[in-house]
Write an enzyme that holds these catalytic residues in place. Structure first.
Site, mmCIF file in Angstrom:
data_model
loop_
_atom_site.group_PDB
_atom_site.id
_atom_site.type_symbol
_atom_site.label_atom_id
_atom_site.label_comp_id
_atom_site.label_asym_id
_atom_site.label_seq_id
_atom_site.Cartn_x
_atom_site.Cartn_y
_atom_site.Cartn_z
ATOM 1 N N LYS A 1 25.425 63.805 33.889
ATOM 2 C CA LYS A 1 25.560 62.393 33.528
ATOM 3 C C LYS A 1 24.201 61.715 33.384
ATOM 4 O O LYS A 1 23.971 60.939 32.457
ATOM 5 C CB LYS A 1 26.412 61.672 34.576
ATOM 6 C CG LYS A 1 27.861 62.140 34.613
ATOM 7 C CD LYS A 1 28.629 61.447 35.725
ATOM 8 C CE LYS A 1 30.089 61.896 35.749
ATOM 9 N NZ LYS A 1 30.857 61.256 36.832
ATOM 10 N N SER B 1 35.899 58.631 38.085
ATOM 11 C CA SER B 1 34.509 58.162 38.100
ATOM 12 C C SER B 1 34.277 56.930 37.244
ATOM 13 O O SER B 1 33.200 56.340 37.311
ATOM 14 C CB SER B 1 33.577 59.292 37.646
ATOM 15 O OG SER B 1 33.844 59.659 36.312
#
Length: 825
Positions: free
Chosen positions: A747, A704
């Site tokens: 996140k 990511s």
């Protein structure tokens, strides 16, 4: 009989000598054109049969009174639905029997008993009246019979089968047997046998509706042949049961004689009485047949083994295990969804999606009446309430709750048990938990499923495959017990912090329910509702003696905890409660303490965590990324720099293999876009590029960060800084496509907590945006992107110190490119 009235007709006994269904010649006489109709619920009347009946309802009694006062003829027909209370024409079979009432007796309880004789088969052609009871026109069904060998053979076969049935069925009276032997008319013989043999009402009605004698005899022979086979099989079973009972009684008497002899010889001891009590307990328990046989066999062995022998203790412990297992003991489920919802809301704040799934599970249980279905697995960071959710489900169902931790379990025998050949053998933890619970349908929590280990002694995860498979666990065999035990009624709930270590086959047997980390606002509400009252009670404080304002709790959450759950937060609240208790004890005159946020460093020390916040300076070569960890989300900074060298890529920061590959991919993509970015291709040959992710002691991995590394490299090489309040996440391909990643909610919460205002997220993660709390979404501006060029256009701000072309792009002049690619200056 009117449509609003109720009738109930059943077979009843009359004085002795009038109980059997005997065949008599039908009464002669002219039948009227219209007959009153009476519905029967549980008997079919045949011509020539004399049958006692009971009439209880008012309209039916009135009908009988009118019949007895008149010509005594009545039509009787079987109801299609025995439970029908208001039988109309549509509720009756169209073929019945015209009968004559021979006798009527009225009783003090208001009922009437009648004796009726069947006269002729009739078929209703028209119902002419419903008030005060049913009346109908009818036609008499002729009963043709063809004399011949076939009829003679059928009559003989029917009579033989009836004699066979009469030997197997003691309910048949001697009077009925004599009547069948002496009946010469084939039609009346068929009706007489059908009335006396135990065949279903529907089959009797079929015989009544068959006026021709030959087809009637054939149908009857089929039915009574089947009945004879059923009676023969039942007799065989009964004989076997009686023989087994006789054998048991013989063994019982012999044992009693043996005990009497032992008493006379003075050989009785406490162990004999103990074993006798154990035998009685085994015989009284409703054990499965296989378990009962094994238990009695082992008990017989135990009786001939001296108590001093080592095997005596082994067998005795084995029998104790069998006796104390809840083979047929279960608790009654309380499937009140409203109460379950209130309980879950009372004990847990937030987690709405998880609660909804648990309530759906309970709703299915209520409809099916059984547990059989998927095994639930709650996956989430530590401290978010996985274990307490399992306990709440048990409370909501009214079931026992048992929990055992799988953390550190490495031996397969911990699940399946040890074989009895080993010294100190015992059942596995599954059966031990059931024995402690005392019921065969508890809620069993398999905690820390992801902490299972494996070594030379076996793999416990493989043993759990049978336990957690609804298609197999109805016959779970523990090595120690060596008997099938039904686990299908146990509600298994597993918990794990993450799924990567869990065996794929085990994951396939469970339904995964993810528990997200708590937002700061959720933590604040949990602390206010649950943590603070609990710690005040544990420390002997009253709510008025310690007041923690929302500002104090927010600073505790921000500066003294860094977790996805609330365990550390509860420990900090406990520390404040202890210090408050000490102050109140040392200064008795002080009755209350209201803490302020500024006082926390004096009580708990300096802040333990300085939240990673967005930088306020614009610097080239730095981009802010988002990462997922088991304790929630974090922001991380990707730093890139260049120096004269040979075109090498240097990676530091405890990066895993996948993250290193993401850096290679990012660099390859930036080099492939050199022309669009205005870069000199020779730059990559004469400079080494170094990418570093701070917090070098913390291992990092995953794809990511690919987008973040791409933006950081482009920022370094173009000299355009990334806004400090912009963060991003996403995997990048060599063609620049932005691929979806996981952990979006955690996140985003980390970004909001760290002061980020803008986000770049993969377009294919737009569905995950809805899982983010609404108050967080309102504070952030998000860009969903599909390609890296979109990210570069949004992230790279123009540098005011550089000359620009008319369209705002970097000038392609060589001197300008050299100026951009001289990071040392």
């Amino acid at each position: 009989m009117s449509s609003s009235e109720t009738e109930f007709i059943r077979i009843a006994g009359l004085p002795e000598g009038e109980e059997s269904l005997e065949a008599t010649p039908p009464s002669t006489g002219q039948l009227p054109e219209v007959l009153p109709v009476l519905g029967l619920s549980d008997i079919v009347i045949f011509p020539g049969m004399t049958v006692p009946l009971v009439v209880e309802s008012g309209p039916s009694i009135r009908l009988i009174d009118d019949v007895v006062a008149g010509d005594r003829f009545v039509a009787l027909a079987l109801q299609k639905d025995p439970e029908a209370t208001d039988a109309g024409p549509e509720d009756l079979h169209q073929v019945g029997c015209a009968c004559r009432v021979l006798r009527m007796l009225k009783f003090p309880d208001g009922t009437v008993r009648i004796l009726v004789e069947g006269v002729r088969r009739i078929r209703f052609t028209e119902f002419v009246s419903r008030e005060p009871y049913l009346k109908a026109r009818f036609e008499i069904l002729p009963e043709p019979v063809k004399k011949g060998l076939e009829v003679t053979a059928l009559v003989r076969s029917v009579r033989d089968k009836f004699q066979e049935i009469s030997k197997l069925s003691p309910a048949l009276t001697e009077q009925a047997r004599i009547a069948v032997l002496n009946e010469e008319d084939p039609g009346r013989l068929a009706d007489l046998v059908a009335a006396n043999v135990n065949i279903p009402l529907a089959d009797r009605q079929r015989i009544l509706e068959t006026p021709e004698v030959l087809p009637r005899l054939k149908l009857l022979l089929q039915l009574i042949t089947r009945e004879a086979e059923v009676l023969a099989l039942g007799s065989k079973i009964q004989n076997e049961v009686t023989s087994a009972m006789d054998k048991s009684q013989r063994e019982y008497f012999l044992r009693e004689q043996l005990r009497a002899i032992q008493r006379e010889l003075g050989e009785t001891d406490s162990s004999a009485a103990d074993l006798a009590a154990l035998r009685e307990q085994i015989e009284q328990l409703a054990l499965p047949e296989e378990a009962r046989k094994v238990a009695l066999k082992e008990l017989d062995r135990l009786q001939i083994i001296p108590p001093s022998a080592a095997e005596y203790t082994v067998i005795r412990n084995y029998l104790d295990t069998i006796v104390h297992l809840p083979w047929n003991v279960s608790t009654e489920d309380k499937l009140d969804l409203k109460a379950a919802r209130e309980l879950l809301d009372q004990e847990h704040y937030g987690l709405n999606s998880v609660k909804e799934r648990l309530l759906e599970f309970l709703a299915v249980m209520k409809l099916r009446g059984a547990v059989q279905g998927p095994i639930l697995c709650l996956v989430g960071p530590p401290g978010v309430g996985k274990t307490s959710l399992g306990r709440s489900v048990a409370h909501a169902l009214g079931r026992k709750f048992v929990r055992f931790s799988l953390g550190g379990v490495r031996d397969e025998a911990e699940i399946r048990g040890h074989r009895r050949t080993y010294v100190g053998a015992m059942p596995g933890r599954i059966l031990q938990s059931l024995r402690r619970a005392g019921s065969n349908n508890p809620v069993m929590l398999l905690d820390e499923l992801d902490k299972l280990g494996a070594d030379f002694r076996g793999d416990p995860a493989a043993a759990l495959l049978e336990v957690l498979d609804p298609e197999q666990n109805h016959a779970f065999v523990d090595h120690y017990l060596d008997l099938p035990f039904d686990l299908s009624r146990v509600l298994f709930i597993a918990t794990a912090n993450w799924l990567d270590p869990v065996h794929p086959a085990l994951q396939d047997r469970m339904e995964i329910i993810e528990l997200p980390s708590y937002t700061p606002e959720e933590k604040l509400e949990i602390a206010r509702r649950h943590l603070v009252p609990r710690q005040l009670e544990r420390h002997g404080l009253k709510p008025s003696q310690l007041r923690l304002s929302p500002a104090v709790l927010r600073r505790l959450i921000r500066d003294y905890t860094r977790e996805a759950g609330v365990r550390q937060l509860e420990r900090e609240i406990a520390a404040l409660a202890r210090k408050t208790a000490r102050r109140l004890v040392e200064k008795p005159g002080r009755r209350r303490l209201a803490l302020k946020a500024a006082e926390l460093p004096a009580l708990l020390g300096p802040p333990r965590f300085t939240p990673e916040t967005a930088s306020t300076r614009r610097e080239t070569g730095i981009a802010t990324g988002l990462a997922w960890t088991p304790v929630g989300g974090e922001i991380l900074f990707v730093e890139a720099t260049a120096m004269p060298g040979r075109g090498q890529l240097i990676l530091t920061g405890s990066l895993g293999e996948v993250m290193k590959e993401s850096a290679q991919t990012a660099l390859s993509y930036v080099r492939s876009r050199s022309d669009r970015l205005g870069l000199d291709p020779r730059l990559f040959e004469k400079h080494d590029i170094h990418i570093h992710v701070p917090a070098g002691a913390t291992p990092k991995d995953g794809p990511s960060a690919g987008l973040t590394m791409t933006v950081a490299l482009a920022s370094l090489l173009t000299g355009r800084a990334v806004p400090p309040d912009l963060a991003m996440t996403g995997e990048i391909s060599l063609r620049g496509r932005i691929l979806p990643v996981g952990g979006i909610k955690e996140k985003v919460l980390a970004a909001a907590r760290s002061g980020i205002r803008q986000l770049l997220l993969p377009a294919r993660n737009e569905k995950d945006w809805e899982e983010v709390p609404k108050e967080v979404r309102q504070r952030l501006k998000v860009h969903f992107i599909q390609h890296a060029e979109e990210a570069l256009a949004l992230a790279l701000t123009p540098s005011p110190a550089r000359p620009r072309s008319g369209n705002g792009a970097p000038k392609p002049a060589r001197r300008a490119r050299r100026r951009r690619t001289a990071p040392a200056r």
